[in-house]
Enzyme design. Structure first.
Site, PDB file in Angstrom:
ATOM      1  N   ASP A  59       0.908  -1.141   0.000  1.00  0.00           N
ATOM      2  CA  ASP A  59       0.000   0.000   0.000  1.00  0.00           C
ATOM      3  C   ASP A  59       0.949   1.192   0.000  1.00  0.00           C
ATOM      4  O   ASP A  59       1.602   1.456   1.009  1.00  0.00           O
ATOM      5  CB  ASP A  59      -0.874   0.012   1.260  1.00  0.00           C
ATOM      6  CG  ASP A  59      -1.847   1.185   1.241  1.00  0.00           C
ATOM      7  OD1 ASP A  59      -1.414   2.310   0.920  1.00  0.00           O
ATOM      8  OD2 ASP A  59      -3.025   0.991   1.551  1.00  0.00           O
ATOM      9  N   HIS A  60       1.046   1.885  -1.128  1.00  0.00           N
ATOM     10  CA  HIS A  60       2.140   2.864  -1.231  1.00  0.00           C
ATOM     11  C   HIS A  60       1.996   4.005  -0.224  1.00  0.00           C
ATOM     12  O   HIS A  60       2.969   4.693   0.070  1.00  0.00           O
ATOM     13  CB  HIS A  60       2.319   3.360  -2.672  1.00  0.00           C
ATOM     14  CG  HIS A  60       1.355   4.408  -3.096  1.00  0.00           C
ATOM     15  ND1 HIS A  60       0.076   4.121  -3.490  1.00  0.00           N
ATOM     16  CD2 HIS A  60       1.476   5.759  -3.197  1.00  0.00           C
ATOM     17  CE1 HIS A  60      -0.543   5.242  -3.804  1.00  0.00           C
ATOM     18  NE2 HIS A  60       0.281   6.260  -3.635  1.00  0.00           N
ATOM     19  N   HIS A 109      -5.851   2.882   1.401  1.00  0.00           N
ATOM     20  CA  HIS A 109      -5.041   4.004   1.883  1.00  0.00           C
ATOM     21  C   HIS A 109      -5.644   4.692   3.117  1.00  0.00           C
ATOM     22  O   HIS A 109      -4.962   4.889   4.116  1.00  0.00           O
ATOM     23  CB  HIS A 109      -4.859   5.056   0.777  1.00  0.00           C
ATOM     24  CG  HIS A 109      -4.296   4.507  -0.506  1.00  0.00           C
ATOM     25  ND1 HIS A 109      -3.345   3.505  -0.542  1.00  0.00           N
ATOM     26  CD2 HIS A 109      -4.532   4.826  -1.802  1.00  0.00           C
ATOM     27  CE1 HIS A 109      -3.037   3.235  -1.806  1.00  0.00           C
ATOM     28  NE2 HIS A 109      -3.746   4.018  -2.589  1.00  0.00           N
TER      29      HIS A 109
HETATM   30  C1  BG6 Z   1      -3.736   5.068  -6.063  1.00  0.00           C
HETATM   31  C2  BG6 Z   1      -5.115   5.181  -6.622  1.00  0.00           C
HETATM   32  O1  BG6 Z   1      -3.621   3.913  -5.279  1.00  0.00           O
HETATM   33  O2  BG6 Z   1      -3.444   6.213  -5.286  1.00  0.00           O
HETATM   34  C3  BG6 Z   1      -5.272   6.448  -7.438  1.00  0.00           C
HETATM   35  O3  BG6 Z   1      -5.397   4.048  -7.433  1.00  0.00           O
HETATM   36  C4  BG6 Z   1      -4.846   7.655  -6.628  1.00  0.00           C
HETATM   37  O4  BG6 Z   1      -6.600   6.594  -7.894  1.00  0.00           O
HETATM   38  C5  BG6 Z   1      -3.473   7.428  -6.011  1.00  0.00           C
HETATM   39  O5  BG6 Z   1      -4.818   8.779  -7.485  1.00  0.00           O
HETATM   40  C6  BG6 Z   1      -3.110   8.549  -5.062  1.00  0.00           C
HETATM   41  O6  BG6 Z   1      -1.780   8.405  -4.663  1.00  0.00           O
HETATM   42  P1  BG6 Z   1      -0.868   9.655  -4.291  1.00  0.00           P
HETATM   43  O7  BG6 Z   1       0.415   9.052  -3.849  1.00  0.00           O
HETATM   44  O8  BG6 Z   1      -0.748  10.490  -5.519  1.00  0.00           O
HETATM   45  O9  BG6 Z   1      -1.592  10.376  -3.190  1.00  0.00           O
END
Ligand code: BG6
Length: 478
Positions: free
Chosen positions: A172-173, A235
């Site tokens: 989960d990044h 997230h």
């Molecule tokens: C991703 C989603 O996991 O996270 C996207 O699939 C979203 O829809 C993105 O835009 C948001 O990530 P960050 O790091 O740009 O906040």
């Protein structure tokens, strides 16, 4: 500090994620000296390429997506030397013998499944069948991890046929973001906050992940998911866990994940009156959500706001308000802990409500902001005002904050180090789906239609009402 020598195989190596995030991220680690000389990154995909063709592709991707610090041509050439390519047939036998020949003994072996989940089983089976993966190998998988509890359980079961839980790294990044980790440092590294972190002192908590981007070119995927599956189940849920969990006895993978799991399991079902879904309308030349996903009847939400409660001793009675959406007014991700009012003011004539608010800004402009009440400067008497005690990490720590250190590169290095703390465990993912499923099923049963909102706004009017009804208001999206 360089990590151990490794061979990292990226299935789906020619795909979008590999080109935009994984390989530019690895190059930055290479530049910083963390990726040891001689480490190998092996792209594996269906395309008929050789090493030179793949290196060209990756070189171009890094130039396009790598950011300023990756502009060093000589270093890029040296990095590309570490890169190899094997054309493999995920569901057949082609390429597996060549892959086995490339993989070395006595180095960390990691396999990144950057492919459709329907291929996980076939890949895992072949990695084992050909003796490429063993008990010490690591497996990295991406979201979406299932689309409901049933599919997530099936995926977990498929992976479990060939890999043990301590080998599986579910990404989960958001967990790789600097400030998300800082959340734990702030909570558990300071004496200040923990005594106040409960329903005696906290009025409510707001978690906002607002985006200015739309669904981009991902309409096909997105319209089958929606914000609940795409952002909330993973997230926002992870952020909620980190803000609400009990202190683990040590900062160790299972200790942390045990505590997060308890939070998810203590989440109460959400009353459907406490959820607002939205879709953005067209504005001038900018298409509406439905036009973006080319589905004129779509009932999928690209905005969600909800109120939920955690049924435990610490949080009983404290609402958690979550919201996320696309094409909103600004890009703001923050968690705000809003403390209760002082029961009594000793300052005559001071009728304004003063509140301490601890806001943890995840992006952009990472930092922490504590709203405190002070005396308005000047001779005007004892008048109180609220001001922010603002710590923007880039100002406070200068060069030590490497804003470019993308979540992916941090997480990949953790895989090589064998540290699972910032990865989701199978039971966590299942528990998150168990909470999300009834919400999504409820929408389907009621044939719920998302509310409209304007591009560049803060979401549908009803989302404002969600808090107004409780005598509260959302923090500003800047
Ligand atoms: C991703 C989603 O996991 O996270 C996207 O699939 C979203 O829809 C993105 O835009 C948001 O990530 P960050 O790091 O740009 O906040």
């Amino acid at each position: 500090i360089p990590v151990d020598q490794f061979d990292l195989v990226i299935f789906g190596g020619t795909g979008d994620l590999a080109r935009r995030k994984i390989l530019p991220g690895l190059f930055r680690r290479f530049l910083s000296g963390q990726m040891p000389e001689g480490a190998r990154v092996i792209g594996a995909a269906r395309s008929d390429l050789d090493d030179a063709g793949f290196r060209d592709m990756i070189g171009q991707a890094i130039e396009e997506f790598g950011g300023e610090e990756t502009a060093d041509k000589d270093r890029l050439a040296a990095f590309l030397e570490c890169i190899h390519y094997v054309a493999v047939d995920a569901t057949g036998e082609g390429g597996w013998a060549q892959l086995k020949d490339l993989i070395r003994e006595n180095v960390v072996r990691a396999f990144y499944f950057s492919v459709a989940p329907s291929l996980f089983g076939a890949l895992a089976e072949r990695l084992h069948g050909h003796g490429i993966a063993d008990r010490n190998s690591r497996l990295v998988v991406e979201k979406p991890f299932g689309r409901d509890l049933e599919t997530a359980k099936a995926l977990n079961a498929t992976l479990a046929e060939h890999f043990q839980e301590d080998q599986i790294y579910r990404i989960d990044h958001y967990l790789g973001k600097e400030t998300v980790q800082n959340l734990m440092a702030v909570r558990f590294g300071n004496i200040l906050f923990e005594p106040l972190w409960n329903n005696h002192y906290v009025d409510h908590i707001q978690i906002t992940v607002a985006e200015t981007v739309g669904v981009g070119g991902r309409g096909g995927y997105y319209d089958k998911s929606g914000a609940m599956r795409d952002m909330v189940q993973n997230h926002l849920m992870q952020l909620l866990c980190l803000i609400a969990m009990e202190a683990p006895n040590q900062f160790e993978a299972d200790a942390v994940r045990d505590e997060k799991l308890k939070v998810i399991r203590a989440l109460q079902p959400v009353d459907f009156h406490h959820i607002v879904r939205g879709q953005y309308d067209a504005r001038g030349d900018e298409p509406s959500y439905r036009e973006d996903v080319e589905n004129p009847r779509s009932h999928t939400e690209c905005f969600v706001a909800l109120k939920c409660q955690i049924a435990n001793m610490r949080w009983s009675g404290v609402p958690f308000y979550l919201r996320t959406g696309k094409k909103l007014k600004g890009r703001t991700s923050e968690i705000a802990v809003v403390f209760k009012d002082l029961g009594h003011s000793i300052f005559e004539g001071d009728e304004k409500r003063h509140r301490n608010i601890l806001a943890i800004r995840l992006q952009p402009n990472e930092g922490i902001d504590l709203q405190v009440t002070i005396k308005e400067p000047g001779p005007g008497g004892m008048r109180l005002i609220d001001v922010p005690l603002d710590m923007t990490f880039a100002d406070a720590l200068g060069d030590d904050v490497d804003e470019a250190t993308d979540a992916y590169e941090r997480l990949i290095m953790d895989v090589i180090r064998g540290n699972q703390t910032l990865f989701m465990r199978g039971d966590e993912v299942e528990a998150a789906w168990a909470w999300t499923d009834p919400i999504i099923e409820g929408w389907q049963t009621r044939n719920d239609v998302p509310k409209h909102y304007d591009i560049g706004s803060t979401g549908p009017e009803d989302a404002m009402m969600l808090l107004h009804r409780d005598g509260r208001r959302w923090r500003e999206i800047k």
